[in-house]
Design a protein around this motif. Structure first.
Motif, PDB file in Angstrom:
ATOM      1  N   ILE A 163       0.859  -1.191   0.000  1.00 20.37           N
ATOM      2  CA  ILE A 163       0.000   0.000   0.000  1.00 20.37           C
ATOM      3  C   ILE A 163       0.888   1.232   0.000  1.00 20.37           C
ATOM      4  CG2 ILE A 163      -1.760   1.305   1.264  1.00 20.37           C
ATOM      5  CD1 ILE A 163      -2.647  -1.338   2.544  1.00 20.37           C
ATOM      6  N   SER A 164       0.626   2.168  -0.923  1.00 20.46           N
ATOM      7  CA  SER A 164       1.452   3.380  -0.996  1.00 20.46           C
ATOM      8  C   SER A 164       0.632   4.526  -1.586  1.00 20.46           C
ATOM      9  CB  SER A 164       2.667   3.113  -1.889  1.00 20.46           C
ATOM     10  OG  SER A 164       3.625   4.120  -1.790  1.00 20.46           O
ATOM     11  N   ASP A 165       0.800   5.778  -1.135  1.00 20.40           N
ATOM     12  CA  ASP A 165       1.685   6.178  -0.074  1.00 20.40           C
ATOM     13  C   ASP A 165       0.813   6.570   1.119  1.00 20.40           C
ATOM     14  OD1 ASP A 165       3.358   7.601   1.653  1.00 20.40           O
ATOM     15  OD2 ASP A 165       4.540   8.487   0.055  1.00 20.40           O
ATOM     16  N   GLY A 166       0.965   5.853   2.201  1.00 22.70           N
ATOM     17  CA  GLY A 166       0.191   6.154   3.390  1.00 22.70           C
ATOM     18  C   GLY A 166       1.007   6.718   4.523  1.00 22.70           C
ATOM     19  N   GLY A 167       2.254   7.173   4.231  1.00 27.41           N
ATOM     20  CA  GLY A 167       3.081   7.620   5.331  1.00 27.41           C
ATOM     21  C   GLY A 167       3.949   8.829   5.083  1.00 27.41           C
ATOM     22  N   LEU A 168       3.973   9.350   3.830  1.00 25.90           N
ATOM     23  CA  LEU A 168       4.933  10.418   3.566  1.00 25.90           C
ATOM     24  C   LEU A 168       4.339  11.562   2.749  1.00 25.90           C
ATOM     25  CD1 LEU A 168       7.839  11.262   4.068  1.00 25.90           C
ATOM     26  CD2 LEU A 168       8.508  10.041   1.995  1.00 25.90           C
ATOM     27  N   ASN A 169       3.914  11.296   1.515  1.00 25.97           N
ATOM     28  CA  ASN A 169       3.408  12.356   0.636  1.00 25.97           C
ATOM     29  C   ASN A 169       1.934  12.621   0.928  1.00 25.97           C
ATOM     30  OD1 ASN A 169       5.682  12.945  -1.405  1.00 25.97           O
ATOM     31  ND2 ASN A 169       5.621  10.708  -1.319  1.00 25.97           N
ATOM     32  N   ILE A 170       1.633  13.858   1.312  1.00 24.27           N
ATOM     33  CA  ILE A 170       0.290  14.172   1.801  1.00 24.27           C
ATOM     34  C   ILE A 170      -0.737  14.206   0.676  1.00 24.27           C
ATOM     35  CG2 ILE A 170      -1.112  15.924   2.965  1.00 24.27           C
ATOM     36  CD1 ILE A 170       1.443  16.710   4.515  1.00 24.27           C
ATOM     37  N   ALA A 171      -0.502  15.008  -0.337  1.00 24.93           N
ATOM     38  CA  ALA A 171      -1.436  15.148  -1.465  1.00 24.93           C
ATOM     39  C   ALA A 171      -0.613  15.130  -2.746  1.00 24.93           C
ATOM     40  CB  ALA A 171      -2.250  16.432  -1.341  1.00 24.93           C
ATOM     41  N   PRO A 172      -0.139  13.961  -3.168  1.00 26.57           N
ATOM     42  CA  PRO A 172       0.796  13.894  -4.286  1.00 26.57           C
ATOM     43  C   PRO A 172       0.183  14.306  -5.614  1.00 26.57           C
ATOM     44  CG  PRO A 172       0.043  11.700  -3.666  1.00 26.57           C
ATOM     45  CD  PRO A 172      -0.457  12.641  -2.613  1.00 26.57           C
ATOM     46  N   ASP A 173       0.966  15.055  -6.410  1.00 23.91           N
ATOM     47  CA  ASP A 173       0.534  15.375  -7.761  1.00 23.91           C
ATOM     48  C   ASP A 173       0.874  14.213  -8.685  1.00 23.91           C
ATOM     49  OD1 ASP A 173       3.282  15.555  -8.197  1.00 23.91           O
ATOM     50  OD2 ASP A 173       3.298  17.735  -8.316  1.00 23.91           O
ATOM     51  N   LEU A 174       0.575  14.369  -9.965  1.00 24.79           N
ATOM     52  CA  LEU A 174       0.730  13.262 -10.901  1.00 24.79           C
ATOM     53  C   LEU A 174       2.168  12.765 -10.968  1.00 24.79           C
ATOM     54  CD1 LEU A 174      -0.411  11.389 -13.086  1.00 24.79           C
ATOM     55  CD2 LEU A 174       0.002  13.225 -14.753  1.00 24.79           C
ATOM     56  N   MET A 175       3.132  13.670 -11.066  1.00 25.60           N
ATOM     57  CA  MET A 175       4.514  13.229 -11.211  1.00 25.60           C
ATOM     58  C   MET A 175       5.039  12.585  -9.930  1.00 25.60           C
ATOM     59  SD  MET A 175       4.966  13.617 -14.293  1.00 25.60           S
ATOM     60  CE  MET A 175       6.668  13.054 -14.353  1.00 25.60           C
ATOM     61  N   THR A 176       4.545  13.049  -8.776  1.00 22.88           N
ATOM     62  CA  THR A 176       4.901  12.367  -7.530  1.00 22.88           C
ATOM     63  C   THR A 176       4.310  10.969  -7.505  1.00 22.88           C
ATOM     64  OG1 THR A 176       5.023  14.467  -6.335  1.00 22.88           O
ATOM     65  CG2 THR A 176       4.765  12.473  -5.012  1.00 22.88           C
ATOM     66  N   LYS A 177       3.064  10.836  -7.988  1.00 27.16           N
ATOM     67  CA  LYS A 177       2.434   9.511  -8.038  1.00 27.16           C
ATOM     68  C   LYS A 177       3.199   8.577  -8.975  1.00 27.16           C
ATOM     69  CE  LYS A 177      -2.288  10.788  -6.772  1.00 27.16           C
ATOM     70  NZ  LYS A 177      -3.714  10.838  -7.200  1.00 27.16           N
ATOM     71  N   ARG A 178       3.784   9.127 -10.018  1.00 27.35           N
ATOM     72  CA  ARG A 178       4.603   8.284 -10.892  1.00 27.35           C
ATOM     73  C   ARG A 178       5.696   7.592 -10.087  1.00 27.35           C
ATOM     74  NH1 ARG A 178       9.587  10.364 -14.638  1.00 27.35           N
ATOM     75  NH2 ARG A 178      10.228   8.304 -15.393  1.00 27.35           N
ATOM     76  N   TRP A 179       6.380   8.352  -9.221  1.00 24.05           N
ATOM     77  CA  TRP A 179       7.464   7.763  -8.433  1.00 24.05           C
ATOM     78  C   TRP A 179       6.922   6.890  -7.317  1.00 24.05           C
ATOM     79  CZ3 TRP A 179      11.418   7.307 -11.069  1.00 24.05           C
ATOM     80  CH2 TRP A 179      11.912   8.319 -11.899  1.00 24.05           C
ATOM     81  N   ILE A 180       5.775   7.233  -6.763  1.00 25.40           N
ATOM     82  CA  ILE A 180       5.135   6.372  -5.774  1.00 25.40           C
ATOM     83  C   ILE A 180       4.886   4.992  -6.371  1.00 25.40           C
ATOM     84  CG2 ILE A 180       2.967   5.987  -4.519  1.00 25.40           C
ATOM     85  CD1 ILE A 180       2.904   9.029  -3.979  1.00 25.40           C
TER      86      ILE A 180
END
Length: 329
Positions: A163-180
């Motif tokens: 399960i990701s991301d439930g501990g670090l990125n609060i409201a990830p944008d699209l490019m952050t979600k790519r790395w998630i």
């Protein structure tokens, strides 16, 4: 009037199925994961291990041959915690710093210099440790965004569930979600899940411009098609029931390679991921390991309420990932 009883992490009706001890914890949890961890033991800085639980987790991981701990913190407090827990610190290096903030900075320095291959959270706030990890001057940042991944083991599901991301990125944008997504795929591969199936969760399986997470899910699927995300099979948006139930998918007429068979659940934001993991933990008899990827070294990040066994499993995640990535010292 007497208040309600304190919550237990394993419900009574699950104990027989899990083989739990009287303490309510599964003593055989993550045996398969521990068996997969790379060898030899990796050097790991344990940041501010000044309570019995964080210190015992590190020592037990050492006893399993997973890590060679370097304890970073005030020696008097570390030794007091060891005495309280009946732990022997003979032969274990202690790096002296005065407080938790300094311990976080020193742990990051050791990791950036190559002196250790991993960091492990002790008795300090996640925000304090991660602030040091993400600081540009700390030397741990890479092209990737750092993200947290829970690895859950529960009698409600036949295999590991990430399960990701439930501990670090609060409201990830699209490019952050790519790395998630990419970080989670890499960890799944490291623990032996070949071509993991990734469910991009939302409230519906329909792309709806009024629900931003459905747009992100659709975009992430296209990014995977174009090679911007590699190593997994993505589908989404998917509601949770569709991700884990073939019957629900069939009832809705959904044809998907991921529905009912997800290895990885990507959540829209930190609240959803945190609540989902903890619901499995407290209501479905799950055990949870946790790690942050995307930095130069893995960060073993556990909850302050996690058992020593769960902390050992989190060390096994770091060892397995380093062995898979070929980056261990």
């Amino acid at each position: 009037m007497q208040g309600p009883p304190a919550p237990r992490k394993v419900a009574v009706d699950l104990e027989d199925a899990m083989g739990t001890s009287e303490t309510g914890r599964d003593e055989t949890a993550f045996e398969g994961l521990l068996a997969r961890a790379g060898q030899p033991a990796i050097p790991a800085a344990i940041v501010h291990p000044v309570d019995a639980l964080s210190l015992s987790g590190a020592i037990e991981a050492r006893n399993h041959g997973l890590i060679e701990p370097v304890l970073v913190g005030p020696p008097a407090r570390i030794e007091a915690a060891a005495a309280a827990a009946g732990l022997d610190l003979s032969g274990i290096e202690i790096v002296t710093v005065p407080h938790s903030h300094a311990a976080a900075a020193e742990g990051v320095r050791l990791a950036a210099s190559g002196a250790v291959s991993a960091l492990m959270k002790g008795a300090l706030a996640t925000s304090e440790l991660m602030a040091a990890c993400v600081a540009p001057a700390g030397g741990l940042r890479t092209e990737r965004r750092m993200s947290h991944i829970f690895v859950m083991e529960t009698p409600a599901w036949p295999s590991w569930l990430l399960i990701s991301d439930g501990g670090l990125n609060i409201a990830p944008d699209l490019m952050t979600k790519r790395w998630i997504v990419q970080n989670a795929i890499d960890l799944a591969c490291a623990i032996g899940i070949e071509l993991p199936k990734v469910a991009l969760l939302s409230a519906t399986e329909v792309v709806d411009p009024h629900i931003p997470s459905t747009l992100d899910a659709a975009a992430l699927c296209k990014m995977a098609e174009r090679g911007q995300i590699r190593g997994g099979i993505l589908d989404g948006p998917l509601a949770f029931d569709l991700a884990i139930s073939k019957e629900s998918a069939a009832a809705k007429g959904l044809v998907s390679p991921v529905a009912g068979a997800a290895d990885i659940l990507i959540v829209p934001g930190i609240e959803a991921g945190n609540m989902l993991a903890k619901q499995l933990d407290y209501l479905a008899g799950a055990n949870a390991a946790g790690i942050v990827l995307g930095a130069k070294v893995p960060v073993i990040l556990t909850s302050r309420s996690d058992s020593a066994r769960e902390r050992v499993a989190s060390c096994a995640l770091a060892a397995a990932w380093l062995d898979w990535a070929g980056r261990a010292i």
